[in-house]
Design a protein around this motif. Structure first.
Motif, PDB file in Angstrom:
ATOM      1  N   ASP A  22      45.024  45.417  38.857  1.00 20.38           N
ATOM      2  CA  ASP A  22      45.522  45.272  37.487  1.00 20.38           C
ATOM      3  C   ASP A  22      45.702  46.665  36.887  1.00 20.38           C
ATOM      4  O   ASP A  22      44.763  47.263  36.385  1.00 20.38           O
ATOM      5  CB  ASP A  22      44.513  44.451  36.668  1.00 20.38           C
ATOM      6  CG  ASP A  22      44.948  44.301  35.212  1.00 20.38           C
ATOM      7  OD1 ASP A  22      46.022  44.805  34.837  1.00 20.38           O
ATOM      8  OD2 ASP A  22      44.191  43.666  34.447  1.00 20.38           O
ATOM      9  N   PRO A  23      46.938  47.180  36.935  1.00 22.18           N
ATOM     10  CA  PRO A  23      47.186  48.558  36.486  1.00 22.18           C
ATOM     11  C   PRO A  23      46.762  48.817  35.038  1.00 22.18           C
ATOM     12  O   PRO A  23      46.474  49.947  34.666  1.00 22.18           O
ATOM     13  CB  PRO A  23      48.703  48.720  36.639  1.00 22.18           C
ATOM     14  CG  PRO A  23      49.100  47.672  37.623  1.00 22.18           C
ATOM     15  CD  PRO A  23      48.143  46.531  37.453  1.00 22.18           C
ATOM     16  N   GLU A  24      46.710  47.750  34.225  1.00 25.24           N
ATOM     17  CA  GLU A  24      46.359  47.920  32.804  1.00 25.24           C
ATOM     18  C   GLU A  24      44.870  47.732  32.516  1.00 25.24           C
ATOM     19  O   GLU A  24      44.440  47.806  31.370  1.00 25.24           O
ATOM     20  CB  GLU A  24      47.170  46.918  31.965  1.00 25.24           C
ATOM     21  CG  GLU A  24      48.650  47.260  31.840  1.00 25.24           C
ATOM     22  CD  GLU A  24      48.860  48.665  31.281  1.00 25.24           C
ATOM     23  OE1 GLU A  24      48.338  48.959  30.196  1.00 25.24           O
ATOM     24  OE2 GLU A  24      49.525  49.470  31.960  1.00 25.24           O
ATOM     25  N   PHE A  25      44.074  47.445  33.570  1.00 22.53           N
ATOM     26  CA  PHE A  25      42.665  47.077  33.384  1.00 22.53           C
ATOM     27  C   PHE A  25      41.909  48.058  32.482  1.00 22.53           C
ATOM     28  O   PHE A  25      41.320  47.671  31.472  1.00 22.53           O
ATOM     29  CB  PHE A  25      41.960  46.959  34.750  1.00 22.53           C
ATOM     30  CG  PHE A  25      40.544  46.458  34.658  1.00 22.53           C
ATOM     31  CD1 PHE A  25      40.281  45.113  34.459  1.00 22.53           C
ATOM     32  CD2 PHE A  25      39.459  47.330  34.764  1.00 22.53           C
ATOM     33  CE1 PHE A  25      38.971  44.636  34.377  1.00 22.53           C
ATOM     34  CE2 PHE A  25      38.148  46.865  34.674  1.00 22.53           C
ATOM     35  CZ  PHE A  25      37.901  45.509  34.480  1.00 22.53           C
ATOM     36  N   PHE A  26      41.946  49.333  32.824  1.00 23.78           N
ATOM     37  CA  PHE A  26      41.177  50.314  32.033  1.00 23.78           C
ATOM     38  C   PHE A  26      41.857  50.645  30.703  1.00 23.78           C
ATOM     39  O   PHE A  26      41.184  50.915  29.713  1.00 23.78           O
ATOM     40  CB  PHE A  26      40.907  51.584  32.854  1.00 23.78           C
ATOM     41  CG  PHE A  26      39.980  51.324  34.012  1.00 23.78           C
ATOM     42  CD1 PHE A  26      38.637  51.028  33.798  1.00 23.78           C
ATOM     43  CD2 PHE A  26      40.447  51.332  35.319  1.00 23.78           C
ATOM     44  CE1 PHE A  26      37.777  50.757  34.856  1.00 23.78           C
ATOM     45  CE2 PHE A  26      39.595  51.072  36.395  1.00 23.78           C
ATOM     46  CZ  PHE A  26      38.263  50.779  36.150  1.00 23.78           C
ATOM     47  N   THR A  50      26.313  40.792  34.671  1.00 23.93           N
ATOM     48  CA  THR A  50      27.762  40.563  34.656  1.00 23.93           C
ATOM     49  C   THR A  50      28.246  39.924  35.964  1.00 23.93           C
ATOM     50  O   THR A  50      29.031  38.978  35.963  1.00 23.93           O
ATOM     51  CB  THR A  50      28.502  41.894  34.419  1.00 23.93           C
ATOM     52  OG1 THR A  50      27.987  42.478  33.222  1.00 23.93           O
ATOM     53  CG2 THR A  50      29.992  41.684  34.260  1.00 23.93           C
ATOM     54  N   GLN A  51      27.722  40.450  37.068  1.00 25.86           N
ATOM     55  CA  GLN A  51      28.128  39.982  38.395  1.00 25.86           C
ATOM     56  C   GLN A  51      27.794  38.511  38.639  1.00 25.86           C
ATOM     57  O   GLN A  51      28.604  37.755  39.146  1.00 25.86           O
ATOM     58  CB  GLN A  51      27.332  40.782  39.422  1.00 25.86           C
ATOM     59  CG  GLN A  51      28.172  41.564  40.406  1.00 25.86           C
ATOM     60  CD  GLN A  51      27.256  42.421  41.274  1.00 25.86           C
ATOM     61  OE1 GLN A  51      26.428  43.173  40.772  1.00 25.86           O
ATOM     62  NE2 GLN A  51      27.403  42.287  42.573  1.00 25.86           N
ATOM     63  N   LEU A  52      26.582  38.106  38.263  1.00 28.42           N
ATOM     64  CA  LEU A  52      26.145  36.767  38.655  1.00 28.42           C
ATOM     65  C   LEU A  52      26.775  35.651  37.828  1.00 28.42           C
ATOM     66  O   LEU A  52      26.682  34.480  38.212  1.00 28.42           O
ATOM     67  CB  LEU A  52      24.608  36.683  38.678  1.00 28.42           C
ATOM     68  CG  LEU A  52      23.810  36.733  37.387  1.00 28.42           C
ATOM     69  CD1 LEU A  52      23.644  35.353  36.803  1.00 28.42           C
ATOM     70  CD2 LEU A  52      22.450  37.346  37.681  1.00 28.42           C
ATOM     71  N   VAL A  53      27.411  35.991  36.710  1.00 28.58           N
ATOM     72  CA  VAL A  53      28.165  34.961  35.979  1.00 28.58           C
ATOM     73  C   VAL A  53      29.677  35.143  36.188  1.00 28.58           C
ATOM     74  O   VAL A  53      30.488  34.530  35.499  1.00 28.58           O
ATOM     75  CB  VAL A  53      27.830  34.932  34.462  1.00 28.58           C
ATOM     76  CG1 VAL A  53      26.501  34.234  34.220  1.00 28.58           C
ATOM     77  CG2 VAL A  53      27.823  36.317  33.853  1.00 28.58           C
ATOM     78  N   GLY A  54      30.024  35.976  37.158  1.00 26.15           N
ATOM     79  CA  GLY A  54      31.431  36.126  37.533  1.00 26.15           C
ATOM     80  C   GLY A  54      32.300  36.737  36.449  1.00 26.15           C
ATOM     81  O   GLY A  54      33.490  36.466  36.381  1.00 26.15           O
ATOM     82  N   LEU A  55      31.690  37.579  35.589  1.00 24.10           N
ATOM     83  CA  LEU A  55      32.477  38.203  34.529  1.00 24.10           C
ATOM     84  C   LEU A  55      32.859  39.630  34.923  1.00 24.10           C
ATOM     85  O   LEU A  55      32.429  40.151  35.950  1.00 24.10           O
ATOM     86  CB  LEU A  55      31.693  38.190  33.212  1.00 24.10           C
ATOM     87  CG  LEU A  55      31.502  36.807  32.572  1.00 24.10           C
ATOM     88  CD1 LEU A  55      30.647  36.905  31.314  1.00 24.10           C
ATOM     89  CD2 LEU A  55      32.829  36.145  32.233  1.00 24.10           C
ATOM     90  N   GLU A  56      33.675  40.246  34.088  1.00 19.10           N
ATOM     91  CA  GLU A  56      34.201  41.581  34.362  1.00 19.10           C
ATOM     92  C   GLU A  56      33.680  42.580  33.337  1.00 19.10           C
ATOM     93  O   GLU A  56      33.133  42.184  32.302  1.00 19.10           O
ATOM     94  CB  GLU A  56      35.733  41.556  34.262  1.00 19.10           C
ATOM     95  CG  GLU A  56      36.441  40.969  35.453  1.00 19.10           C
ATOM     96  CD  GLU A  56      36.336  41.841  36.698  1.00 19.10           C
ATOM     97  OE1 GLU A  56      35.842  42.987  36.594  1.00 19.10           O
ATOM     98  OE2 GLU A  56      36.748  41.374  37.771  1.00 19.10           O
ATOM     99  N   ALA A  57      33.896  43.836  33.597  1.00 20.41           N
ATOM    100  CA  ALA A  57      33.602  44.873  32.615  1.00 20.41           C
ATOM    101  C   ALA A  57      34.283  44.482  31.312  1.00 20.41           C
ATOM    102  O   ALA A  57      35.440  44.062  31.325  1.00 20.41           O
ATOM    103  CB  ALA A  57      34.127  46.217  33.112  1.00 20.41           C
TER     104      ALA A  57
END
Ligand code: CO
Length: 214
Positions: A22-26, A50-57
């Motif tokens: 996703d080029p726009e992620f940051f 964050t990892q264990l609920v499958g979420l992102e930064a």
């Protein structure tokens, strides 16, 4: 310090991978910070929020300390809570404990580990609040699990009793406090069936959760 070189390399690979997907992620993250959830959990490295609920930064506002304790004089925790509720206006606060928690274990065994003993006094207070129920459990592991669950329920109560959460409810802000527990042995979360979204319902929600988890 060379040991850490690989971490920096992994970071570069991670950032590149994110941008490739996703080029726009940051760029998007740099423009806004709008997480919908506050996670209050244990510092244990096996419980990566964050990892264990499958979420992102960008998705989860996080406060972690040993044994996921919420104390009314802890300005660190209270500041996170106040910022999350008043500024970020998050919708949900998740207090998440976990099984096999070293802090809960040390509190139950009355171990002497140093300064941290004073912090874990709060977990011992939880034990004393429910000592009749806990002492009836003969199996040590089951008793430890129960204390870990009751510790979450108590911390949900503590979060809900802060002036921050009480005032949010008073002004009609939508805000729910939940209690979960995570199994390091299977990677799964369990809902402890406590969800508080107004001051009036707090006492009953606490009573029901203690009975249900008792
Ligand atoms: Co822990």
């Amino acid at each position: 310090m060379n040991d850490l070189h690989q971490l920096l390399e992994k970071n570069r690979a991670w950032a590149e991978n994110k941008k490739a997907t996703d080029p726009e992620f940051f760029n998007i993250l740099a423009q806004k910070h709008e997480p919908r959830y506050l996670w209050i959990g244990c510092s244990d490295s096996r419980v990566p929020a964050t990892q264990l609920v499958g979420l992102e930064a960008g998705d989860l506002f996080v406060h972690r300390n040993v044994a996921n304790v919420v104390v009314h004089t802890d300005f660190n925790c209270l500041s996170v809570l106040q910022y999350a509720v008043d500024v970020l206006k998050i919708d949900h606060i998740i207090v998440c404990g976990h099984y096999d928690c070293g802090g809960v274990k040390a509190a139950m065994k009355n171990l002497q580990l140093g300064l941290i003993d004073n912090w874990l006094r709060h977990v011992q207070d939880v034990f004393h609040n429910h000592d009749k129920m806990l002492n009836e459990i003969a199996d040590k592991e089951l008793r430890l699990n129960k204390l870990s669950e009751l510790n979450v329920v108590e911390q949900v109560l503590n979060v809900s009793r802060t002036t921050i959460v009480q005032n949010a409810w008073r002004r009609g802000q939508e805000l729910a406090v939940h209690g979960w527990i995570y199994g390091v042995q299977d990677g799964l979360l369990r809902d402890l069936s406590i969800c508080v979204n107004n001051a009036e319902g707090l006492a009953q929600a606490y009573k029901d959760a203690v009975e249900k988890n008792g």
